[in-house]
Design a protein around this motif. Sequence first.
Motif, PDB file in Angstrom:
ATOM      1  N   LEU A  20      31.120  34.045  28.310  1.00  0.00           N
ATOM      2  CA  LEU A  20      32.083  32.944  28.437  1.00  0.00           C
ATOM      3  C   LEU A  20      33.513  33.462  28.542  1.00  0.00           C
ATOM      4  O   LEU A  20      34.344  32.864  29.236  1.00  0.00           O
ATOM      5  CB  LEU A  20      31.924  31.981  27.264  1.00  0.00           C
ATOM      6  N   GLY A  21      33.797  34.568  27.876  1.00  0.00           N
ATOM      7  CA  GLY A  21      35.122  35.177  28.005  1.00  0.00           C
ATOM      8  C   GLY A  21      35.378  35.639  29.427  1.00  0.00           C
ATOM      9  O   GLY A  21      36.476  35.451  29.970  1.00  0.00           O
ATOM     10  N   ALA A  22      34.381  36.241  30.047  1.00  0.00           N
ATOM     11  CA  ALA A  22      34.512  36.675  31.446  1.00  0.00           C
ATOM     12  C   ALA A  22      34.680  35.467  32.365  1.00  0.00           C
ATOM     13  O   ALA A  22      35.511  35.479  33.288  1.00  0.00           O
ATOM     14  CB  ALA A  22      33.297  37.495  31.859  1.00  0.00           C
ATOM     15  N   PHE A  23      33.905  34.416  32.101  1.00  0.00           N
ATOM     16  CA  PHE A  23      34.034  33.178  32.880  1.00  0.00           C
ATOM     17  C   PHE A  23      35.452  32.629  32.756  1.00  0.00           C
ATOM     18  O   PHE A  23      36.079  32.251  33.754  1.00  0.00           O
ATOM     19  CB  PHE A  23      33.011  32.143  32.404  1.00  0.00           C
ATOM     20  N   ALA A  27      36.715  32.729  36.578  1.00  0.00           N
ATOM     21  CA  ALA A  27      36.426  31.459  37.261  1.00  0.00           C
ATOM     22  C   ALA A  27      37.301  30.310  36.770  1.00  0.00           C
ATOM     23  O   ALA A  27      37.724  29.465  37.549  1.00  0.00           O
ATOM     24  CB  ALA A  27      34.955  31.103  37.096  1.00  0.00           C
ATOM     25  N   LEU A  28      37.576  30.290  35.479  1.00  0.00           N
ATOM     26  CA  LEU A  28      38.325  29.168  34.917  1.00  0.00           C
ATOM     27  C   LEU A  28      39.773  29.144  35.403  1.00  0.00           C
ATOM     28  O   LEU A  28      40.374  28.077  35.514  1.00  0.00           O
ATOM     29  CB  LEU A  28      38.270  29.234  33.391  1.00  0.00           C
ATOM     30  N   LYS A  29      40.325  30.296  35.717  1.00  0.00           N
ATOM     31  CA  LYS A  29      41.715  30.368  36.173  1.00  0.00           C
ATOM     32  C   LYS A  29      41.943  29.588  37.465  1.00  0.00           C
ATOM     33  O   LYS A  29      43.063  29.194  37.754  1.00  0.00           O
ATOM     34  CB  LYS A  29      42.153  31.818  36.343  1.00  0.00           C
ATOM     35  N   LYS A  30      40.888  29.344  38.203  1.00  0.00           N
ATOM     36  CA  LYS A  30      41.004  28.626  39.467  1.00  0.00           C
ATOM     37  C   LYS A  30      41.144  27.115  39.274  1.00  0.00           C
ATOM     38  O   LYS A  30      41.646  26.424  40.149  1.00  0.00           O
ATOM     39  CB  LYS A  30      39.792  28.919  40.352  1.00  0.00           C
ATOM     40  N   ILE A  31      40.673  26.611  38.115  1.00  0.00           N
ATOM     41  CA  ILE A  31      40.657  25.147  37.946  1.00  0.00           C
ATOM     42  C   ILE A  31      41.420  24.653  36.717  1.00  0.00           C
ATOM     43  O   ILE A  31      41.662  23.465  36.587  1.00  0.00           O
ATOM     44  CB  ILE A  31      39.209  24.614  37.871  1.00  0.00           C
ATOM     45  N   ALA A  32      41.793  25.549  35.816  1.00  0.00           N
ATOM     46  CA  ALA A  32      42.382  25.123  34.539  1.00  0.00           C
ATOM     47  C   ALA A  32      43.851  25.514  34.437  1.00  0.00           C
ATOM     48  O   ALA A  32      44.310  26.462  35.081  1.00  0.00           O
ATOM     49  CB  ALA A  32      41.601  25.749  33.385  1.00  0.00           C
ATOM     50  N   THR A  33      44.559  24.780  33.588  1.00  0.00           N
ATOM     51  CA  THR A  33      45.954  25.101  33.304  1.00  0.00           C
ATOM     52  C   THR A  33      46.015  26.280  32.333  1.00  0.00           C
ATOM     53  O   THR A  33      45.009  26.635  31.705  1.00  0.00           O
ATOM     54  CB  THR A  33      46.684  23.902  32.680  1.00  0.00           C
ATOM     55  N   GLY A  43      38.261  29.364  21.599  1.00  0.00           N
ATOM     56  CA  GLY A  43      36.827  29.160  21.353  1.00  0.00           C
ATOM     57  C   GLY A  43      36.054  30.459  21.441  1.00  0.00           C
ATOM     58  O   GLY A  43      35.191  30.740  20.600  1.00  0.00           O
ATOM     59  N   VAL A  44      36.362  31.279  22.436  1.00  0.00           N
ATOM     60  CA  VAL A  44      35.676  32.556  22.614  1.00  0.00           C
ATOM     61  C   VAL A  44      35.964  33.482  21.434  1.00  0.00           C
ATOM     62  O   VAL A  44      35.053  34.126  20.895  1.00  0.00           O
ATOM     63  CB  VAL A  44      36.077  33.230  23.947  1.00  0.00           C
TER      64      VAL A  44
END
Length: 122
Positions: A20-23, A27-33, A43-44
């Motif tokens: 989840l840390g890698a995600f 990947a999360l940087k593309k959709i999240a603030t 959380g991680v």
Amino acid sequence: MTPQIVLITGALFGLFAVVLGAFGAHALKKIATEEQIKSFETGVKYQMYHALVLLFAGSYFETPGLVLYYAFTVGTFLFSFSIYGLVLSSATGKKMKFLGPVTPLGGLLLIVGWISLLLEFL
């Protein structure tokens, strides 16, 4: 609770914290603030901290207490996974607000887990 179950749980929490840390880092940087990413990282971090505590408890105690195991396991799940759900649902525009109160409940269980660990030492 058997040490093997505690160790397996800790190893699984550690494994998923890395995944989840890698995600979150990619990947999360593309959709999240930036704020959402920081929340996700919290959380991680807490998931990994408590994975390590479970690994320690499973290694140190012959029979780790049930309260210790369940408080850390359920607390980590509620705390970290509610944050993941809040961040992901918010980033996609469908915020699951019902998860908001779950996070502090998980935090409370983590506190109970730490108190239980302290009592195990005493």
